[in-house]
Design a protein around this motif. Structure first.
Motif, PDB file in Angstrom:
ATOM      1  N   LEU A   1       4.764   2.857  10.070  1.00 20.29           N
ATOM      2  CA  LEU A   1       3.622   3.228   9.632  1.00 20.29           C
ATOM      3  C   LEU A   1       3.310   3.362   8.289  1.00 20.29           C
ATOM      4  O   LEU A   1       2.216   3.344   7.604  1.00 20.29           O
ATOM      5  CB  LEU A   1       3.017   4.494  10.171  1.00 20.29           C
ATOM      6  CG  LEU A   1       2.903   4.669  11.694  1.00 20.29           C
ATOM      7  CD1 LEU A   1       2.708   5.923  12.019  1.00 20.29           C
ATOM      8  CD2 LEU A   1       2.260   3.621  12.365  1.00 20.29           C
TER       9      LEU A   1
ATOM     10  N   HIS B   1      -5.445   4.784  12.174  1.00 22.64           N
ATOM     11  CA  HIS B   1      -4.516   4.414  13.160  1.00 22.64           C
ATOM     12  C   HIS B   1      -5.326   3.478  14.235  1.00 22.64           C
ATOM     13  O   HIS B   1      -4.714   3.091  15.125  1.00 22.64           O
ATOM     14  CB  HIS B   1      -3.911   5.318  13.650  1.00 22.64           C
ATOM     15  CG  HIS B   1      -2.970   6.267  12.734  1.00 22.64           C
ATOM     16  ND1 HIS B   1      -3.516   7.265  12.166  1.00 22.64           N
ATOM     17  CD2 HIS B   1      -1.838   6.156  12.334  1.00 22.64           C
ATOM     18  CE1 HIS B   1      -2.615   7.733  11.191  1.00 22.64           C
ATOM     19  NE2 HIS B   1      -1.439   7.096  11.606  1.00 22.64           N
TER      20      HIS B   1
ATOM     21  N   LEU C   1      -4.021   0.231  15.681  1.00 22.41           N
ATOM     22  CA  LEU C   1      -2.909   0.395  16.337  1.00 22.41           C
ATOM     23  C   LEU C   1      -2.728   0.628  17.791  1.00 22.41           C
ATOM     24  O   LEU C   1      -3.640   1.250  18.327  1.00 22.41           O
ATOM     25  CB  LEU C   1      -1.972   1.456  15.524  1.00 22.41           C
ATOM     26  CG  LEU C   1      -1.765   1.105  14.176  1.00 22.41           C
ATOM     27  CD1 LEU C   1      -0.814   2.339  13.423  1.00 22.41           C
ATOM     28  CD2 LEU C   1      -0.963  -0.217  13.751  1.00 22.41           C
TER      29      LEU C   1
ATOM     30  N   THR D   1       3.138   0.631  18.897  1.00 25.12           N
ATOM     31  CA  THR D   1       3.537   1.362  17.773  1.00 25.12           C
ATOM     32  C   THR D   1       5.024   2.278  18.343  1.00 25.12           C
ATOM     33  O   THR D   1       5.704   2.378  17.554  1.00 25.12           O
ATOM     34  CB  THR D   1       2.462   2.611  17.411  1.00 25.12           C
ATOM     35  OG1 THR D   1       1.379   1.774  17.193  1.00 25.12           O
ATOM     36  CG2 THR D   1       2.930   3.424  16.284  1.00 25.12           C
TER      37      THR D   1
ATOM     38  N   ARG E   1       7.941  -0.158  18.455  1.00 22.27           N
ATOM     39  CA  ARG E   1       8.273  -0.609  17.039  1.00 22.27           C
ATOM     40  C   ARG E   1       9.140   0.763  16.504  1.00 22.27           C
ATOM     41  O   ARG E   1      10.165   0.491  15.781  1.00 22.27           O
ATOM     42  CB  ARG E   1       7.359  -0.686  16.248  1.00 22.27           C
ATOM     43  CG  ARG E   1       6.417  -2.130  16.365  1.00 22.27           C
ATOM     44  CD  ARG E   1       5.411  -2.244  15.617  1.00 22.27           C
ATOM     45  NE  ARG E   1       5.680  -2.403  14.086  1.00 22.27           N
ATOM     46  CZ  ARG E   1       4.744  -2.288  13.202  1.00 22.27           C
ATOM     47  NH1 ARG E   1       3.439  -1.917  13.485  1.00 22.27           N
ATOM     48  NH2 ARG E   1       5.121  -2.366  11.891  1.00 22.27           N
TER      49      ARG E   1
END
Length: 560
Positions: A438, A470, A473, A478, A481
């Protein structure tokens, strides 16, 4: 106080800090005499006590005999003696009976009650603070200091709010002011910005009032135990620029008289900063910031450099409620030499398989003179407050030596990691995984934390404040990842994930400001601001219950 008297008092104070620092450096060069003196003093204070009689301390003369007579204990093992003190029994642990008890914050378990005696404060804790601050004033150059250049966030003195069986009970950072000339008595002790503010119901209000009172000062030094408090101070400034200008222009009863000229000047400065001023915009004279700067606190370093560009940093002493372990004496950014004049210290070689369980009572220990540079050790300490051969649970690395004294860097709590199946996930692992995915510059405050969740198999939640930044996303992507990155960071986590012993990590979206709300709740519950810490990894799923109780889950996303 007349101006001349005030100036003379400040000079006396600065001279005292200088002398204490000079002495501390001499002790580092030749520590044996100070270490022997401390051991003899602790032993003398314990011999003629209930503890001393039970352990045969009348026959003890040397550290080797001390080890044989006194077993290593955690706080739970010492608690029965503390309870006897609280019940009013005299001469239990120390001949100098405690006058108050220091309550720990309880962040690593139930709160502890640490006895504090006049002897311990006068001979140990008070002088250590003079030495520590002597370094900071030396860095600034004492000639130009008049006592108005300091913002001390490490101590919030106030009236005693809690008692236990007739004894005053308070946190180390909120202890009341004292008139004892041998204790720590800084010249700002009577300043209106210093003491706990009864008109500040929240932690942010407390910091805002300090900003308001100190605006326009030629501030050079900010000192905090936790770097998170400096970060919150900077965030409070950014979020209240218009309010600050307005209150300076109009004045606020009992807080700040009107100063329209300063208000206009700061309004211009804040405009230049795009409405998001840094600490150095408010105080362009700021030259030094002090806070813990090792273990998980080191993760704040990038933020501190952004909040006050070009401002030097130094570490606060490695200190806890139970005692001071290291004192900085030079410009090392994160570690300090062992304070051999603060306690009797023993060390147990540490390895990463240590799960943090209590040390066996007869565990062999090493003295400070046997420590090897580059090696890690778990600390056992004895203090003149009655905590004898106390298994602290803290781990230190020997960085180098200052004279003949080892310089130690705090690594964290032994076993303070999450390990359902041997993955040994740490705060640094979680921090690295999340920030790699992030980014580390998207916010000015800690906005995520890992939560271990038991199950068959168990898994980890990453609770993240889900802001507008965010929105683009995808939660599942997320989470994938971050999970992949955590496997890169921690090979044991990767092995357990591949073997199916851990489920995939999930992201738990929180409302913006969730972690501040949790901090404010702790503040309202009576925890001193200096003791409120952010953890990038929680020790268990109890934190999830807190988030739900405070309704901090992002309702429209939590079920995604």
């Amino acid at each position: 106080m007349a101006s001349e008297e005030k100036t003379a008092s400040h000079r006396c104070f600065l001279a005292r800090t200088h002398d204490a620092l000079t002495l501390q450096r001499k002790i580092c060069a030749q520590p044996d005499e100070a270490a022997d003196r401390v051991f003899a003093d602790i032993l003398a204070g314990a011999r003629e006590t209930a503890f001393g009689r039970e352990h045969g301390l009348a026959r003890v003369r040397a550290p080797r005999e001390w080890k044989n007579a006194v077993p290593i204990r955690t706080y739970d093992g010492l608690a029965p003696y503390v309870d006897r003190q609280l019940a009013g029994e005299h001469g239990v642990l120390t001949t100098d009976d405690p006058y108050a008890f220091l309550r720990t914050s309880g962040t690593t378990g139930r709160a502890k009650f640490v006895p504090t005696t006049h002897h311990w404060r006068r001979v140990y804790r008070g002088p250590a603070l003079y030495a520590q601050w002597g370094l900071y004033f030396e860095q600034l150059g004492t000639e130009g200091l008049g006592g108005e250049e300091v913002l001390d966030l490490s101590w919030e003195p106030g009236p005693v709010r809690h008692r236990r069986q007739g004894f005053s009970v308070y946190g180390i950072s909120e202890r009341p002011l004292t008139e004892d000339p041998e204790d720590w008595n800084p010249p700002w002790r009577s300043a209106d910005w210093f003491a706990r503010d009864p008109d500040a119901p929240t932690l942010v209000d407390l910091l805002y009032n300090k900003l308001l009172r100190l605006a326009g000062r030629e501030l050079q030094l900010i000192v905090s135990v936790n770097p998170s408090k400096i970060v919150l101070l900077a965030e409070t400034l950014r979020e209240n620029t218009e309010r600050l200008v307005r209150d300076l222009h109009d004045g606020r009863d009992a807080v700040r008289p009107a100063d329209p000229a300063l208000a206009r000047r700061l309004a211009t400065v804040f405009d230049w900063a795009g409405g998001r001023p840094l600490l150095t915009d408010l105080w362009p004279t700021l030259r030094l910031m002090v806070s813990w700067n090792s273990a998980s606190a080191a993760l704040y370093r990038p933020w501190l450099s952004q909040l006050a560009p070009g401002v030097a940093t130094l570490p606060f002493s490695t200190t806890g409620t139970e005692g001071i372990v290291t004192l900085p004496v030079d410009e090392h950014p994160s570690a300090g030499p062992l304070a051999v004049n603060q306690g009797h210290f023993e060390f147990v070689p540490w390895h990463d398989l240590d799960d943090g369980k209590p040390l066996p009572a007869d565990t062999p220990t090493l003295g400070y003179d046997a420590l090897e540079p580059g090696a890690d050790y778990r600390l056992v300490m004895s203090q003149a407050n009655g905590l004898y051969r106390y298994d602290v649970g803290d781990v230190y690395r020997v960085v180098d030596r200052v004279g003949a004294t080892p310089r130690l860097e705090f690594l964290g709590r032994a076993g303070f990691q999450s390990s359902f199946t041997g993955e040994k996930v740490t705060e640094s692992d979680v921090h690295a995984a999340v920030t790699r995915v992030l980014g580390s510059r998207r916010t000015t405050h800690p906005d995520f934390s890992g939560i271990p969740v038991w199950g068959t198999p168990p898994h980890y939640l990453i609770a993240i404040e889900w802001t507008d930044a965010h929105d683009a996303l995808d939660l599942r992507e997320t989470a994938r990842r971050i999970d992949d990155t955590l496997q890169e960071v921690n090979v044991e986590y990767a092995d357990k994930r591949r073997g199916g012993r851990l489920r995939p990590l999930r992201v738990l979206p929180l409302v913006p400001g969730a972690f501040r709300t949790v901090a404010e709740r702790r503040f309202r519950d009576g925890v001193a601001g200096a003791q409120i810490k952010h953890h990038w990894l929680q020790k268990d799923a109890a934190f999830l219950t807190t988030l739900r109780e405070l309704d901090l889950l992002h309702g429209c996303l939590a079920g995604a």
